[in-house]
Design a protein around this motif. Structure first.
Motif, PDB file in Angstrom:
ATOM      1  N   GLY A  18     -14.898   2.144   0.261  1.00 19.71           N
ATOM      2  CA  GLY A  18     -13.934   1.132  -0.158  1.00 19.71           C
ATOM      3  C   GLY A  18     -12.484   1.541   0.047  1.00 19.71           C
ATOM      4  N   ASN A  19     -12.280   2.691   0.727  1.00 16.48           N
ATOM      5  CA  ASN A  19     -10.906   3.101   1.062  1.00 16.48           C
ATOM      6  C   ASN A  19     -10.440   2.361   2.310  1.00 16.48           C
ATOM      7  N   ILE A  20      -9.142   2.066   2.366  1.00 17.48           N
ATOM      8  CA  ILE A  20      -8.588   1.446   3.571  1.00 17.48           C
ATOM      9  C   ILE A  20      -8.247   2.542   4.570  1.00 17.48           C
ATOM     10  N   ILE A  21      -8.841   2.428   5.764  1.00 19.49           N
ATOM     11  CA  ILE A  21      -8.584   3.403   6.831  1.00 19.49           C
ATOM     12  C   ILE A  21      -8.179   2.654   8.101  1.00 19.49           C
ATOM     13  N   GLY A  22      -7.642   3.371   9.082  1.00 20.90           N
ATOM     14  CA  GLY A  22      -7.328   2.758  10.366  1.00 20.90           C
ATOM     15  C   GLY A  22      -6.044   3.290  10.972  1.00 20.90           C
ATOM     16  N   PHE A  23      -5.732   2.782  12.150  1.00 20.32           N
ATOM     17  CA  PHE A  23      -4.556   3.201  12.910  1.00 20.32           C
ATOM     18  C   PHE A  23      -3.275   2.985  12.096  1.00 20.32           C
ATOM     19  N   ASP A  24      -3.106   1.798  11.526  1.00 17.58           N
ATOM     20  CA  ASP A  24      -1.905   1.514  10.733  1.00 17.58           C
ATOM     21  C   ASP A  24      -1.817   2.430   9.516  1.00 17.58           C
ATOM     22  N   VAL A  25      -2.956   2.718   8.914  1.00 17.95           N
ATOM     23  CA  VAL A  25      -2.971   3.562   7.715  1.00 17.95           C
ATOM     24  C   VAL A  25      -2.535   4.985   8.066  1.00 17.95           C
ATOM     25  N   ASP A  26      -3.017   5.511   9.202  1.00 22.14           N
ATOM     26  CA  ASP A  26      -2.608   6.851   9.626  1.00 22.14           C
ATOM     27  C   ASP A  26      -1.115   6.885   9.945  1.00 22.14           C
ATOM     28  N   LEU A  27      -0.612   5.823  10.576  1.00 29.63           N
ATOM     29  CA  LEU A  27       0.827   5.763  10.868  1.00 29.63           C
ATOM     30  C   LEU A  27       1.636   5.696   9.568  1.00 29.63           C
ATOM     31  N   ALA A  28       1.145   4.931   8.611  1.00 29.37           N
ATOM     32  CA  ALA A  28       1.827   4.807   7.314  1.00 29.37           C
ATOM     33  C   ALA A  28       1.837   6.151   6.586  1.00 29.37           C
ATOM     34  N   THR A  45       6.731  12.093   6.468  1.00 31.91           N
ATOM     35  CA  THR A  45       8.026  12.395   7.079  1.00 31.91           C
ATOM     36  C   THR A  45       9.170  12.087   6.119  1.00 31.91           C
ATOM     37  N   MET A  46       9.013  11.057   5.306  1.00 33.47           N
ATOM     38  CA  MET A  46      10.038  10.709   4.312  1.00 33.47           C
ATOM     39  C   MET A  46       9.978  11.635   3.098  1.00 33.47           C
ATOM     40  N   GLY A  47       8.860  12.335   2.951  1.00 35.93           N
ATOM     41  CA  GLY A  47       8.674  13.202   1.788  1.00 35.93           C
ATOM     42  C   GLY A  47       8.359  12.434   0.522  1.00 35.93           C
ATOM     43  N   VAL A  48       7.674  11.297   0.667  1.00 37.44           N
ATOM     44  CA  VAL A  48       7.332  10.469  -0.500  1.00 37.44           C
ATOM     45  C   VAL A  48       5.833  10.173  -0.508  1.00 37.44           C
ATOM     46  N   LYS A  49       5.325   9.638  -1.613  1.00 33.93           N
ATOM     47  CA  LYS A  49       3.906   9.286  -1.657  1.00 33.93           C
ATOM     48  C   LYS A  49       3.699   7.882  -1.069  1.00 33.93           C
ATOM     49  N   LEU A  50       2.471   7.639  -0.635  1.00 33.68           N
ATOM     50  CA  LEU A  50       2.156   6.365   0.019  1.00 33.68           C
ATOM     51  C   LEU A  50       1.316   5.480  -0.892  1.00 33.68           C
ATOM     52  N   THR A  51       1.719   4.216  -1.001  1.00 25.64           N
ATOM     53  CA  THR A  51       0.902   3.223  -1.703  1.00 25.64           C
ATOM     54  C   THR A  51       0.608   2.072  -0.750  1.00 25.64           C
ATOM     55  N   LEU A  52      -0.688   1.768  -0.572  1.00 25.27           N
ATOM     56  CA  LEU A  52      -1.069   0.642   0.293  1.00 25.27           C
ATOM     57  C   LEU A  52      -1.212  -0.610  -0.570  1.00 25.27           C
ATOM     58  N   VAL A  53      -0.597  -1.697  -0.114  1.00 23.93           N
ATOM     59  CA  VAL A  53      -0.667  -2.965  -0.848  1.00 23.93           C
ATOM     60  C   VAL A  53      -1.445  -3.973   0.008  1.00 23.93           C
ATOM     61  N   GLY A  95      -9.423  -5.427   7.070  1.00 20.99           N
ATOM     62  CA  GLY A  95     -10.353  -6.350   7.726  1.00 20.99           C
ATOM     63  C   GLY A  95     -10.024  -6.469   9.199  1.00 20.99           C
ATOM     64  N   TYR A  96      -8.835  -5.990   9.542  1.00 19.03           N
ATOM     65  CA  TYR A  96      -8.341  -6.095  10.912  1.00 19.03           C
ATOM     66  C   TYR A  96      -8.629  -4.768  11.642  1.00 19.03           C
ATOM     67  N   MET A  97      -9.834  -4.635  12.141  1.00 18.18           N
ATOM     68  CA  MET A  97     -10.268  -3.402  12.817  1.00 18.18           C
ATOM     69  C   MET A  97      -9.542  -3.245  14.153  1.00 18.18           C
ATOM     70  N   PRO A  98      -9.255  -2.045  14.626  1.00 21.76           N
ATOM     71  CA  PRO A  98      -9.365  -0.760  13.915  1.00 21.76           C
ATOM     72  C   PRO A  98      -8.045  -0.370  13.265  1.00 21.76           C
ATOM     73  N   PHE A  99      -7.196  -1.344  13.006  1.00 23.28           N
ATOM     74  CA  PHE A  99      -5.879  -1.068  12.429  1.00 23.28           C
ATOM     75  C   PHE A  99      -5.961  -0.815  10.918  1.00 23.28           C
ATOM     76  N   GLU A 100      -6.755  -1.630  10.244  1.00 29.44           N
ATOM     77  CA  GLU A 100      -6.949  -1.450   8.804  1.00 29.44           C
ATOM     78  C   GLU A 100      -8.273  -2.087   8.406  1.00 29.44           C
ATOM     79  N   MET A 101      -9.118  -1.265   7.804  1.00 27.42           N
ATOM     80  CA  MET A 101     -10.449  -1.738   7.421  1.00 27.42           C
ATOM     81  C   MET A 101     -10.965  -0.871   6.282  1.00 27.42           C
ATOM     82  N   LEU A 102     -12.015  -1.354   5.613  1.00 30.07           N
ATOM     83  CA  LEU A 102     -12.565  -0.601   4.492  1.00 30.07           C
ATOM     84  C   LEU A 102     -13.670   0.322   4.981  1.00 30.07           C
ATOM     85  N   ASP A 103     -13.650   1.578   4.511  1.00 27.80           N
ATOM     86  CA  ASP A 103     -14.778   2.463   4.819  1.00 27.80           C
ATOM     87  C   ASP A 103     -15.876   2.245   3.769  1.00 27.80           C
ATOM     88  N   LYS A 104     -16.948   3.042   3.867  1.00 27.65           N
ATOM     89  CA  LYS A 104     -18.096   2.811   2.993  1.00 27.65           C
ATOM     90  C   LYS A 104     -17.769   2.996   1.525  1.00 27.65           C
TER      91      LYS A 104
END
Ligand code: ARG
Length: 246
Positions: free
Chosen positions: A43-53, A59-67, A32-41
């Motif tokens: 319903g996926n969370i996208i944004g600057f923070d999501v790309d950094l995450a 880089t850690m070689g692990v899978k990502l889970t957004l909470v 909800g906090y554009m453009p850092f994290e928001m829902l696309d059409k």
């Protein structure tokens, strides 16, 4: 007896070690906090923070889970281990730093004003809103709420759970203005040009940082060096341009 030169138990307990063993990085944020994290059409969370995450997990070689977690309660969620790191555009403040640790700032922003259209050309700067005639909408638990109470002490302040709710009040005229982080206001004004007027001059200076639990130097060290590396390699700049310059 002398303390051991290398306290291995510290690393055993480190969030970083737990992430690597689990094979999963859990990132707390609030869509909800554009453009850092928001829902696309879809319903996926996208944004600057999501790309950094995503880059961090890769880089850690692990899978990502957004909470996805409500902002008002996001620090307690971190402290009770609902996720490993908070990447939600959180302003580094001394008060929050009593509860959590912050990595180095990853961007610096400021508060600005989205103004109800009716006040266009009459209210031209934030300080004019410090007046009992005005009602200011803010988001609960944010630095925008703190800034409004500090810089507009004579105005009436009403706090809302989400940015969207606050902006409904401004658009309907039940509130005169919304005080919030400038990047959000830029995107909002661009998306809904007729909805509000953006007073673009920021009136605070706020570094944003990733928050982690206290007592974990190994994780903090990794995060700061990860941030330095993506800056040095130009990856950070590419993501910045993707989300902030179009
Ligand atoms: N920077 C502001 C703060 O720290 C607002 C951040 C809001 N972030 C979010 N994901 N909703 O209070």
């Amino acid at each position: 007896a002398p303390a051991p030169a290398n306290d291995q138990s510290l690393w055993e307990k480190s969030t970083l070690n737990r992430i690597l063993k689990r094979g999963e990085l859990r990132v707390g944020l609030e869509a909800g906090y554009m453009p850092f994290e928001m829902l696309d059409k879809k319903g996926n969370i996208i944004g600057f923070d999501v790309d950094l995450a995503r880059l961090m997990a890769k880089t850690m070689g692990v899978k990502l889970t957004l909470v996805n977690t409500q902002w008002d309660g996001i620090i307690p969620a971190l402290l009770t281990d609902k996720f490993d790191i908070l990447m939600g555009g959180m302003t580094i403040t001394a008060e929050r730093n009593l509860q959590v640790n912050f990595a180095d700032p990853y961007i610096v922003i400021g508060q600005s004003v989205l103004l109800n259209r009716a006040h266009e050309d009459k209210v031209t700067t934030y300080s004019q809103l410090d007046d009992p005639r005005y009602t200011i909408a803010t988001k609960l638990g944010t630095t925008g709420d703190i800034a409004a109470r500090r810089f507009m002490p004579r105005a009436r302040i009403r706090s809302f759970e989400s940015e969207a709710e606050a902006m409904i009040e401004v658009r309907s005229g039940r509130a005169d203005a919304f005080v919030y982080d400038l990047p959000y206001n830029v995107v909002y004004a661009a998306r809904f040009p007729d909805a509000a007027v953006h007073l673009k001059e920021p009136f605070t200076r706020e570094p944003l940082g990733w928050a982690v639990r206290k007592g974990d130097p190994d994780f903090l060290n990794w995060l700061n060096n990860f941030l330095r590396q993506i800056r040095d390699e130009g990856v950070y700049d590419a993501l910045y341009r993707k989300w902030f310059e179009n």
